[in-house]
Design a protein around this motif. Structure first.
Motif, PDB file in Angstrom:
ATOM      1  N   GLN A  49       0.830  -1.207   0.000  1.00 45.26           N
ATOM      2  CA  GLN A  49       0.000   0.000   0.000  1.00 45.26           C
ATOM      3  C   GLN A  49       0.863   1.255   0.000  1.00 45.26           C
ATOM      4  N   LYS A  50       1.923   1.236   0.790  1.00 40.14           N
ATOM      5  CA  LYS A  50       2.845   2.376   0.815  1.00 40.14           C
ATOM      6  C   LYS A  50       3.484   2.576  -0.558  1.00 40.14           C
ATOM      7  N   LYS A  56       1.635   6.740  -6.947  1.00 44.44           N
ATOM      8  CA  LYS A  56       0.558   7.611  -7.452  1.00 44.44           C
ATOM      9  C   LYS A  56       1.038   9.034  -7.686  1.00 44.44           C
ATOM     10  N   GLN A  57       1.899   9.534  -6.813  1.00 41.94           N
ATOM     11  CA  GLN A  57       2.365  10.920  -6.964  1.00 41.94           C
ATOM     12  C   GLN A  57       3.154  11.125  -8.254  1.00 41.94           C
ATOM     13  N   GLU A  62      -1.013   1.243  -9.720  1.00 40.06           N
ATOM     14  CA  GLU A  62      -0.808   0.133  -8.795  1.00 40.06           C
ATOM     15  C   GLU A  62      -0.616  -1.192  -9.538  1.00 40.06           C
ATOM     16  N   GLU A  63      -1.314  -1.358 -10.645  1.00 38.23           N
ATOM     17  CA  GLU A  63      -1.190  -2.623 -11.386  1.00 38.23           C
ATOM     18  C   GLU A  63       0.180  -2.792 -12.048  1.00 38.23           C
ATOM     19  N   ILE A  82      14.346   9.204 -14.814  1.00 41.77           N
ATOM     20  CA  ILE A  82      15.126  10.394 -14.477  1.00 41.77           C
ATOM     21  C   ILE A  82      14.303  11.352 -13.621  1.00 41.77           C
ATOM     22  N   HIS A  83      13.066  11.600 -14.021  1.00 42.85           N
ATOM     23  CA  HIS A  83      12.199  12.516 -13.285  1.00 42.85           C
ATOM     24  C   HIS A  83      12.050  12.081 -11.822  1.00 42.85           C
ATOM     25  N   ILE A  84      11.777  10.803 -11.606  1.00 40.62           N
ATOM     26  CA  ILE A  84      11.574  10.302 -10.244  1.00 40.62           C
ATOM     27  C   ILE A  84      12.872  10.323  -9.451  1.00 40.62           C
TER      28      ILE A  84
END
Length: 106
Positions: A49-50, A56-57, A62-63, A82-84
């Motif tokens: 869940q975490k 999501k941000q 989730e899938e 790269i963005h993340i």
């Protein structure tokens, strides 16, 4: 197939993920389905869940989680990778694997 990581790095990634931290592991990688991608970052957390909420941000669904217990993870590729990594202050991954150079970014 994974290349360019050390056992200690892998162990650290696993330990953080088991402790329900979002943990990052970048390595060289080849998959013929993604011929333009030479690296992948695995963002893992044992708390599904975490991990889903974290993803999501960044627009990750989730899938898309690889539910490989005990190390469920997202595979991050290309521009999203790269963005993340930038957003998560994981600049050492970007530098070590020359991600800007590979994507023609600076």
């Amino acid at each position: 197939m994974a290349f360019g990581i050390k056992r200690k790095e892998l162990q650290s990634w696993k330990e953080k993920a088991k402790n329900e931290e979002i943990s990052f592991l970048t390595h060289y990688w080849y998959d013929e389905r993604f011929p333009d991608c030479h690296t992948v970052t695995k963002a893992a957390c044992s708390n599904l869940q975490k991990l889903a909420d974290w993803g999501k941000q960044y627009g990750l669904k989730e899938e898309w989680i690889h539910k490989r217990i005990p190390y469920p993870h997202f595979d991050l590729l290309g521009e999203k990778q790269i963005h993340i990594l930038e957003a998560e202050n994981q600049h050492h991954h970007i530098k070590r694997f020359s991600l800007y150079d590979r994507k023609g970014l600076k």
